[in-house]
Each structure stands twice: as C-alpha cells, then as structure tokens.
Design a protein around this motif. Structure first.
Motif, PDB file in Angstrom:
ATOM      1  N   ALA A   1      79.638  22.378  13.612  1.00 25.58           N
ATOM      2  CA  ALA A   1      78.548  23.001  14.370  1.00 25.58           C
ATOM      3  C   ALA A   1      79.137  24.068  15.273  1.00 25.58           C
ATOM      4  O   ALA A   1      80.135  23.844  15.954  1.00 25.58           O
ATOM      5  N   GLY A   2      78.524  25.238  15.252  1.00 29.56           N
ATOM      6  CA  GLY A   2      78.977  26.346  16.082  1.00 29.56           C
ATOM      7  C   GLY A   2      77.800  27.073  16.694  1.00 29.56           C
ATOM      8  O   GLY A   2      76.641  26.833  16.336  1.00 29.56           O
ATOM      9  N   ALA A   3      78.088  27.956  17.631  1.00 31.41           N
ATOM     10  CA  ALA A   3      77.047  28.738  18.287  1.00 31.41           C
ATOM     11  C   ALA A   3      77.405  30.216  18.208  1.00 31.41           C
ATOM     12  O   ALA A   3      78.559  30.594  18.398  1.00 31.41           O
ATOM     13  N   VAL A   4      76.407  31.043  17.926  1.00 34.87           N
ATOM     14  CA  VAL A   4      76.576  32.490  17.834  1.00 34.87           C
ATOM     15  C   VAL A   4      75.814  33.131  18.977  1.00 34.87           C
ATOM     16  O   VAL A   4      74.593  32.950  19.096  1.00 34.87           O
ATOM     17  N   ARG A   5      76.528  33.874  19.811  1.00 32.67           N
ATOM     18  CA  ARG A   5      75.877  34.497  20.958  1.00 32.67           C
ATOM     19  C   ARG A   5      75.057  35.701  20.506  1.00 32.67           C
ATOM     20  O   ARG A   5      75.356  36.328  19.494  1.00 32.67           O
ATOM     21  N   PRO A   6      74.007  36.043  21.250  1.00 31.27           N
ATOM     22  CA  PRO A   6      73.169  37.185  20.869  1.00 31.27           C
ATOM     23  C   PRO A   6      73.960  38.493  20.887  1.00 31.27           C
ATOM     24  O   PRO A   6      74.847  38.688  21.721  1.00 31.27           O
ATOM     25  N   THR A   7      73.637  39.372  19.940  1.00 29.62           N
ATOM     26  CA  THR A   7      74.263  40.698  19.919  1.00 29.62           C
ATOM     27  C   THR A   7      73.412  41.732  20.637  1.00 29.62           C
ATOM     28  O   THR A   7      73.915  42.769  21.043  1.00 29.62           O
ATOM     29  N   GLU A   8      72.136  41.458  20.805  1.00 28.00           N
ATOM     30  CA  GLU A   8      71.213  42.368  21.492  1.00 28.00           C
ATOM     31  C   GLU A   8      70.512  41.616  22.610  1.00 28.00           C
ATOM     32  O   GLU A   8      70.225  40.423  22.491  1.00 28.00           O
ATOM     33  N   ASP A   9      70.207  42.332  23.720  1.00 28.80           N
ATOM     34  CA  ASP A   9      69.444  41.722  24.803  1.00 28.80           C
ATOM     35  C   ASP A   9      68.095  41.246  24.270  1.00 28.80           C
ATOM     36  O   ASP A   9      67.408  41.965  23.550  1.00 28.80           O
ATOM     37  N   GLY A  10      67.733  40.034  24.637  1.00 29.73           N
ATOM     38  CA  GLY A  10      66.461  39.489  24.186  1.00 29.73           C
ATOM     39  C   GLY A  10      66.551  38.663  22.927  1.00 29.73           C
ATOM     40  O   GLY A  10      65.626  37.901  22.610  1.00 29.73           O
ATOM     41  N   ASP A  11      67.653  38.807  22.161  1.00 29.27           N
ATOM     42  CA  ASP A  11      67.832  37.979  20.973  1.00 29.27           C
ATOM     43  C   ASP A  11      68.236  36.567  21.381  1.00 29.27           C
ATOM     44  O   ASP A  11      68.855  36.362  22.432  1.00 29.27           O
ATOM     45  N   PRO A  12      67.898  35.560  20.570  1.00 29.86           N
ATOM     46  CA  PRO A  12      68.268  34.186  20.928  1.00 29.86           C
ATOM     47  C   PRO A  12      69.688  33.842  20.504  1.00 29.86           C
ATOM     48  O   PRO A  12      70.257  34.469  19.609  1.00 29.86           O
ATOM     49  N   TRP A  13      70.259  32.857  21.170  1.00 32.76           N
ATOM     50  CA  TRP A  13      71.443  32.196  20.639  1.00 32.76           C
ATOM     51  C   TRP A  13      71.057  31.529  19.318  1.00 32.76           C
ATOM     52  O   TRP A  13      69.897  31.154  19.106  1.00 32.76           O
ATOM     53  N   THR A  14      72.022  31.342  18.439  1.00 31.46           N
ATOM     54  CA  THR A  14      71.781  30.653  17.178  1.00 31.46           C
ATOM     55  C   THR A  14      72.803  29.541  17.002  1.00 31.46           C
ATOM     56  O   THR A  14      73.998  29.759  17.201  1.00 31.46           O
ATOM     57  N   VAL A  15      72.333  28.362  16.671  1.00 31.05           N
ATOM     58  CA  VAL A  15      73.218  27.244  16.344  1.00 31.05           C
ATOM     59  C   VAL A  15      73.376  27.192  14.830  1.00 31.05           C
ATOM     60  O   VAL A  15      72.380  27.214  14.091  1.00 31.05           O
ATOM     61  N   GLU A  16      74.623  27.163  14.376  1.00 25.96           N
ATOM     62  CA  GLU A  16      74.929  27.160  12.947  1.00 25.96           C
ATOM     63  C   GLU A  16      75.546  25.817  12.560  1.00 25.96           C
ATOM     64  O   GLU A  16      76.467  25.338  13.217  1.00 25.96           O
ATOM     65  N   ILE A  17      75.028  25.218  11.491  1.00 26.01           N
ATOM     66  CA  ILE A  17      75.514  23.949  10.982  1.00 26.01           C
ATOM     67  C   ILE A  17      76.004  24.150   9.557  1.00 26.01           C
ATOM     68  O   ILE A  17      75.365  24.847   8.766  1.00 26.01           O
ATOM     69  N   ALA A  18      77.137  23.547   9.204  1.00 29.20           N
ATOM     70  CA  ALA A  18      77.635  23.595   7.834  1.00 29.20           C
ATOM     71  C   ALA A  18      78.272  22.251   7.505  1.00 29.20           C
ATOM     72  O   ALA A  18      79.068  21.727   8.287  1.00 29.20           O
ATOM     73  N   SER A  19      77.911  21.684   6.355  1.00 25.16           N
ATOM     74  CA  SER A  19      78.495  20.398   5.966  1.00 25.16           C
ATOM     75  C   SER A  19      78.898  20.436   4.500  1.00 25.16           C
ATOM     76  O   SER A  19      78.335  21.183   3.699  1.00 25.16           O
ATOM     77  N   THR A  20      79.905  19.603   4.166  1.00 25.57           N
ATOM     78  CA  THR A  20      80.477  19.627   2.826  1.00 25.57           C
ATOM     79  C   THR A  20      81.076  18.265   2.492  1.00 25.57           C
ATOM     80  O   THR A  20      81.439  17.502   3.399  1.00 25.57           O
ATOM     81  N   VAL A  21      81.201  17.982   1.197  1.00 25.08           N
ATOM     82  CA  VAL A  21      81.907  16.775   0.762  1.00 25.08           C
ATOM     83  C   VAL A  21      83.182  17.125  -0.003  1.00 25.08           C
ATOM     84  O   VAL A  21      83.942  16.232  -0.377  1.00 25.08           O
ATOM     85  N   ASP A  22      83.419  18.434  -0.236  1.00 21.44           N
ATOM     86  CA  ASP A  22      84.586  18.824  -1.037  1.00 21.44           C
ATOM     87  C   ASP A  22      85.353  20.021  -0.474  1.00 21.44           C
ATOM     88  O   ASP A  22      86.287  20.514  -1.109  1.00 21.44           O
ATOM     89  N   LEU A  23      84.987  20.511   0.705  1.00 21.29           N
ATOM     90  CA  LEU A  23      85.606  21.667   1.374  1.00 21.29           C
ATOM     91  C   LEU A  23      85.380  22.978   0.617  1.00 21.29           C
ATOM     92  O   LEU A  23      85.959  24.002   0.988  1.00 21.29           O
TER      93      LEU A  23
END
Length: 204
Positions: free
Chosen positions: A141-163
């Motif tokens: 789980a990671g977080a991406v900060r906004p690139t423009e004023d007024g844009d939201p933060w985004t939480v990114e999820i990635a899961s795997t069983v084999d890499l």
C-alpha cells in the motif's frame, strides 16, 4: 541487503515478511539526483571562481558526484553558503526531474544469507509505507501526493501471489470528515492486508 548493494548504499527496509519457506525483505532505492549539464550564466556567477574552476567541462551527471568533488577540494561548505543565500541556485541545480524510486528485494531462508529477488511491482504505487502477507498473497500500500492544487491524494494497493501478476486498486481520498481546517493534508497507509477477494487498509 548485504551482498545485494554496495556497502555505501543505505536502503531502508519497508517490509520484512515470511515468503516461500523463508523471508522476503523489501526496500526502496532512491536514484541520485541528476544535475543539468550547465548552469545558466546568472546562476554560475553566484559561485566563487575556485568552485567553477572545479567543473571546466560542465557539471557531473549527479548531485552526489558533485558533492564528492567539492568535499575533496574542501569547498563543500562554501557552496552550501551560496545555496542558503540564493534559493534560486538550488532550484537550478535540482531542475532535472529525479528518477522514480526503485523497489529492491532480497530473499533468505535463515536471515543470514540473502539473494536478490525480482519484484515487478507496478511503478505508480507512490511512497510504499505498508507491506503485508496473508497466506500466499503479498500486498503493498502506498500513497501518491497530488500534483495539482485541489487534486486529491490517492491510495494505491497492489497484491500478488507470484511477484509477477498483480491485482491493483486506486482510491482517491476526496473527503476527510471531522478534521480541523489546515493548509495541507498528508496521507499514509499504516497497515494493509488482502486475501483472494478483498483488501483492507488503515490510513493515517
């Protein structure tokens, strides 16, 4: 990661989890800040002649290489004084975009000897702050900060069983109820878990 990176490199371990009858350590390597080949004349003239004389053919490729040259010449503090007094000089030195951080992983059966392991994770996870394993599923789980004023933060999820093959989700953080007013907001996943059907993440 002994034996995986040079001794001079420091890679913080974001995750240490059980994996395939052993242990998987996951960290993030931040590539060196690149430098422009030349500084604009009005910026170059801010530095004393003994500093510019060290770089007759232009600046080296990275900030770290320039710092090594300055330290060897005993002029690092001189340059830092200039940068403190002239923020525009620092902006010029950091004008080149920094390369994206790279995920580094190593596997060990006993925590003593470590072998490099390829983790082909999605590249847009932002700052990965939480790693977990449930059964045979690894989740980031990671977080991406906004690139423009007024844009939201985004939480990114990635899961795997084999890499190699990944299930992903992107969740914009559009509303924060009950918080006091503030000029800025900061978001970070501090715990995450997933199974074959669901994922859950706790945010700060």
């Amino acid at each position: 990661f002994p034996g995986i990176v040079e001794e001079s490199q420091y890679i913080p371990v974001q995750g240490l989890v059980p994996w395939e009858a052993g242990f998987l350590a996951i960290g993030v390597e931040f590539p060196a800040q690149p430098l422009p080949e030349q500084l604009p004349p009005e910026i170059a003239e801010l530095f004393p002649p003994e500093v510019t004389a060290l770089f007759p053919d232009g600046l080296p490729p990275t900030q770290q290489e320039a710092m090594d040259i300055l330290n060897e010449a005993g002029l690092f503090d001189v340059v830092m004084d200039v940068l403190d007094e002239h923020p525009e000089a620092m902006d010029a030195l950091q004008a080149a975009p920094r390369p994206a951080p790279e995920m580094v992983a190593a596997w060990s059966i006993d925590g003593d000897e470590w072998a490099p392991t390829e983790v082909a994770a999605p590249t847009d996870l932002g700052a990965v702050t939480s790693v977990a394993v449930a059964d045979d599923r690894l989740t980031f789980a990671g977080a991406v900060r906004p690139t423009e004023d007024g844009d939201p933060w985004t939480v990114e999820i990635a899961s795997t069983v084999d890499l190699e093959n990944w299930d992903t989700a992107s969740v914009p953080m559009t509303e924060f109820g009950g918080l006091p007013e503030a000029e800025s907001t900061w978001v970070a996943p501090i715990a995450v878990a997933a199974d074959d059907e669901h994922w859950v993440v706790r945010l700060m």
